[in-house]
Design a protein around this motif. Structure first.
Motif, PDB file in Angstrom:
ATOM      1  N   PRO A  32      91.375  91.077 -77.858  1.00  0.00           N
ATOM      2  CA  PRO A  32      90.331  91.894 -78.481  1.00  0.00           C
ATOM      3  C   PRO A  32      90.705  93.368 -78.525  1.00  0.00           C
ATOM      4  N   ALA A  33      89.992  94.121 -79.383  1.00  0.00           N
ATOM      5  CA  ALA A  33      90.218  95.563 -79.526  1.00  0.00           C
ATOM      6  C   ALA A  33      88.973  96.192 -80.116  1.00  0.00           C
ATOM      7  N   ARG A  34      88.815  97.489 -79.839  1.00  0.00           N
ATOM      8  CA  ARG A  34      87.724  98.277 -80.417  1.00  0.00           C
ATOM      9  C   ARG A  34      88.344  99.425 -81.205  1.00  0.00           C
ATOM     10  N   ILE A  35      87.967  99.543 -82.460  1.00  0.00           N
ATOM     11  CA  ILE A  35      88.609 100.488 -83.377  1.00  0.00           C
ATOM     12  C   ILE A  35      87.546 101.369 -84.012  1.00  0.00           C
ATOM     13  N   THR A  36      87.843 102.643 -84.110  1.00  0.00           N
ATOM     14  CA  THR A  36      87.004 103.589 -84.855  1.00  0.00           C
ATOM     15  C   THR A  36      87.894 104.320 -85.856  1.00  0.00           C
ATOM     16  N   GLN A  76     100.699 105.963 -78.289  1.00  0.00           N
ATOM     17  CA  GLN A  76      99.954 105.180 -77.309  1.00  0.00           C
ATOM     18  C   GLN A  76      99.707 106.056 -76.073  1.00  0.00           C
ATOM     19  N   PHE A  77      98.437 106.117 -75.662  1.00  0.00           N
ATOM     20  CA  PHE A  77      98.045 106.828 -74.448  1.00  0.00           C
ATOM     21  C   PHE A  77      97.350 105.822 -73.518  1.00  0.00           C
ATOM     22  N   GLY A  78      98.132 105.057 -72.768  1.00  0.00           N
ATOM     23  CA  GLY A  78      97.551 104.017 -71.921  1.00  0.00           C
ATOM     24  C   GLY A  78      96.945 102.917 -72.768  1.00  0.00           C
ATOM     25  N   GLN A  79      95.656 102.718 -72.626  1.00  0.00           N
ATOM     26  CA  GLN A  79      94.940 101.703 -73.407  1.00  0.00           C
ATOM     27  C   GLN A  79      94.442 102.239 -74.754  1.00  0.00           C
ATOM     28  N   LEU A  80      94.669 103.509 -75.016  1.00  0.00           N
ATOM     29  CA  LEU A  80      94.186 104.131 -76.244  1.00  0.00           C
ATOM     30  C   LEU A  80      95.340 104.397 -77.196  1.00  0.00           C
ATOM     31  N   GLN A  81      95.194 103.905 -78.428  1.00  0.00           N
ATOM     32  CA  GLN A  81      96.146 104.199 -79.497  1.00  0.00           C
ATOM     33  C   GLN A  81      95.513 105.185 -80.478  1.00  0.00           C
ATOM     34  N   VAL A  82      96.302 106.192 -80.878  1.00  0.00           N
ATOM     35  CA  VAL A  82      95.823 107.208 -81.815  1.00  0.00           C
ATOM     36  C   VAL A  82      96.749 107.214 -83.026  1.00  0.00           C
ATOM     37  N   TYR A  93      91.763 109.374 -89.209  1.00  0.00           N
ATOM     38  CA  TYR A  93      91.982 109.164 -87.775  1.00  0.00           C
ATOM     39  C   TYR A  93      91.628 107.711 -87.459  1.00  0.00           C
ATOM     40  N   THR A  94      92.495 107.046 -86.718  1.00  0.00           N
ATOM     41  CA  THR A  94      92.218 105.691 -86.244  1.00  0.00           C
ATOM     42  C   THR A  94      92.415 105.664 -84.732  1.00  0.00           C
ATOM     43  N   PHE A  95      91.355 105.323 -84.004  1.00  0.00           N
ATOM     44  CA  PHE A  95      91.390 105.254 -82.536  1.00  0.00           C
ATOM     45  C   PHE A  95      91.175 103.799 -82.127  1.00  0.00           C
ATOM     46  N   ILE A  96      92.114 103.256 -81.369  1.00  0.00           N
ATOM     47  CA  ILE A  96      92.075 101.847 -80.957  1.00  0.00           C
ATOM     48  C   ILE A  96      92.038 101.786 -79.434  1.00  0.00           C
ATOM     49  N   TRP A  97      90.982 101.185 -78.903  1.00  0.00           N
ATOM     50  CA  TRP A  97      90.835 101.016 -77.453  1.00  0.00           C
ATOM     51  C   TRP A  97      91.087  99.547 -77.100  1.00  0.00           C
ATOM     52  N   LEU A  98      92.025  99.305 -76.198  1.00  0.00           N
ATOM     53  CA  LEU A  98      92.446  97.940 -75.870  1.00  0.00           C
ATOM     54  C   LEU A  98      91.957  97.477 -74.508  1.00  0.00           C
ATOM     55  N   GLY A  99      91.330  98.354 -73.738  1.00  0.00           N
ATOM     56  CA  GLY A  99      90.900  97.964 -72.397  1.00  0.00           C
ATOM     57  C   GLY A  99      89.399  97.851 -72.295  1.00  0.00           C
ATOM     58  N   GLY A 100      88.915  97.489 -71.067  1.00  0.00           N
ATOM     59  CA  GLY A 100      87.487  97.450 -70.802  1.00  0.00           C
ATOM     60  C   GLY A 100      86.844  96.121 -71.093  1.00  0.00           C
ATOM     61  N   GLU A 108      81.043  99.527 -76.797  1.00  0.00           N
ATOM     62  CA  GLU A 108      81.921 100.684 -76.778  1.00  0.00           C
ATOM     63  C   GLU A 108      82.787 100.645 -78.027  1.00  0.00           C
ATOM     64  N   SER A 109      83.394 101.789 -78.333  1.00  0.00           N
ATOM     65  CA  SER A 109      84.159 101.920 -79.575  1.00  0.00           C
ATOM     66  C   SER A 109      85.483 102.597 -79.291  1.00  0.00           C
ATOM     67  N   GLY A 110      86.238 102.832 -80.365  1.00  0.00           N
ATOM     68  CA  GLY A 110      87.529 103.483 -80.206  1.00  0.00           C
ATOM     69  C   GLY A 110      87.441 104.925 -79.766  1.00  0.00           C
ATOM     70  N   ILE A 111      86.276 105.565 -79.946  1.00  0.00           N
ATOM     71  CA  ILE A 111      86.124 106.970 -79.567  1.00  0.00           C
ATOM     72  C   ILE A 111      85.400 107.132 -78.231  1.00  0.00           C
TER      73      ILE A 111
END
Length: 446
Positions: A32-36, A76-82, A93-100, A108-111
């Protein structure tokens, strides 16, 4: 001789052309992933400011800071992709959160994990802003449609099964309470690379769709003005088509030409404002239609696919923009034709006035010539009179000096001689000046 040893002159753009094919790579996104995703319209100056703002984000997140302003930057910044991309009119801008915890798709979202206050510092005007939740259902059952509907605040859903059923996509194409749109993707059997390509297409479709519709408000605002200008042009054309006028309806060509110039300037102003926007609308539509074709959607029973929903409203909007642009071009051409007719009519009117002026000048010249001949006759009589007076005095002087002459007879004989001599001299002077005038006219004609 090996290819590496060839000494050839390389084009200065050769390397950049190679790199252009790799400047915007597809992302590899696991589920899974959360993207904004945000699309922000901005000027060139604001784009430079946004790059500095992006550098500040990299510093805050403790990553490498980009030194060169590239068309596409991702890190890539840890679990956050920018991911940051520059386009002609906007920056994305595309923010992808892979953790949580991924229980609630939109909890929760990519931001959610961006530094406080950084997002608010982005300059420009946001056009597209939406959250995208990616769920992995390869080994689990998919939620039912009523359950999916709860994630979209019970709004009407639009959904399809892209890539021949390898995934399922849901959206409402509406803004929610947080000001963002929502997409929900269920990954059935896609790899991370395939999922990244699918998400990239969905991001581009939504951004380009909104950019396509940017021309519609302008077309709607120009439409009533075009109708009014069309009526004004029809009135001017009707005035020009009337053959006879009375004193009350006599037209002033200069006034008509002034009204026509004002009308033409308004049309050109609208064309200057709208040409780029309408051309961009056509270009964005082509991109949207290509991306929709790449999805290879299958229908979800009872629901419109993304392709059906988007084309149902986007194509009429694009046609409205196209029709408005064509009306502007047609009105401009018609104004040019009417202007040509009016200019021709003004020129004919000026030629007629010039002809009347020349005729009047010719009549005055003839009158002046007749008056000149009369004056010449009178001048001959006057000069002869004074000359005879001088001859009379001269005869009297001779007589007083002892010359025995008949003064009356001598004066009588001199009178016709003086008159003939003065008349011949006057005619000769007149002929000389007439010849000089004729020679001057001939030299001008040559």
């Amino acid at each position: 001789m090996s290819a590496s040893s060839l000494q050839l002159e390389m084009h200065p753009l050769r390397e950049s052309l190679y790199e252009e094919m790799h400047s915007r790579p597809f992302q590899v996104i696991p589920s899974p992933a959360r993207i904004t995703h945000l699309s922000v319209m901005c000027s060139e100056q604001q784009k430079a400011q946004q790059f500095i703002h992006l550098q500040q984000l990299c510093e805050m997140l403790g990553g490498a800071v980009p030194k060169e302003d590239l068309p596409c930057f991702q890190q890539q910044f840890g679990q956050l992709q920018v991911r940051w991309e520059k386009h002609m009119e906007f920056v994305s801008y595309t923010f992808i959160w892979l953790g949580g915890d991924h229980g609630d798709p939109f909890a929760e979202s990519g931001i959610s994990h961006l530094p406080d206050g950084w997002l608010e510092g982005i300059c420009g005007e946001v056009v597209a802003a939406f959250h995208m939740s990616v769920e992995n259902v390869c080994d689990s059952a998919e939620p039912t449609i009523p359950e999916v509907k709860t994630y979209f605040d019970t709004m009407r859903l639009v959904g399809s099964q892209p890539s021949q059923g390898a995934a399922q996509v849901w959206t409402s194409y509406r803004l929610h309470d947080d000001g963002y749109g929502r997409f929900l993707i269920y990954n059935r059997e896609m790899s991370d690379s395939q999922l990244g390509r699918l998400i990239q297409r969905l991001l581009e479709i939504e951004s380009y769709r909104l950019m396509t519709l940017m021309g519609l408000p302008m077309a709607r605002s120009i439409g009533p003005q075009l109708q009014l200008m069309d009526q004004q042009l029809a009135e001017l054309t009707q005035i020009l088509s009337v053959e006879e006028y009375d004193d009350e309806k006599c037209r002033d060509e200069r006034e008509l030409l002034g009204r026509l110039i004002h009308l033409a300037s308004r049309v050109e102003a609208y064309r200057a404002r709208s040409t780029f926007r309408f051309n961009a609308t056509n270009a964005y539509q082509d991109l949207v239609m290509q991306r929709l074709a790449d999805l290879r959607e299958d229908e979800v029973s009872g629901h419109l696919t993304l392709h059906e929903f988007i084309t149902r409203r986007m194509i009429p909007a694009v046609r409205t923009c196209k029709a408005t642009a064509e009306r502007l071009e047609d009105l401009s051409r018609r104004i040019d034709r009417v202007s040509d007719m009016l200019r021709t009519q003004v020129e004919l009117s000026i030629q007629g006035q010039n002809q009347e002026l020349l005729s009047s000048m010719d009549r005055r010249s003839r009158i002046q010539l007749m008056m000149q001949h009369t004056v010449e006759g009178l001048s001959v009589a006057a000069i002869s009179y004074y000359t005879i007076g001088l001859v009379k005095i001269f005869i009297g002087v001779l007589y007083d000096q002892g010359l025995h002459i008949n003064k009356s007879l001598s004066l009588g004989i001199s009178m016709p001689l003086v008159i003939v001599t003065v008349a011949l001299l006057t005619r000769r002077i007149h002929s000389k000046f007439s010849k000089l005038a004729a020679d001057s006219v001939d030299s001008k004609d040559k």
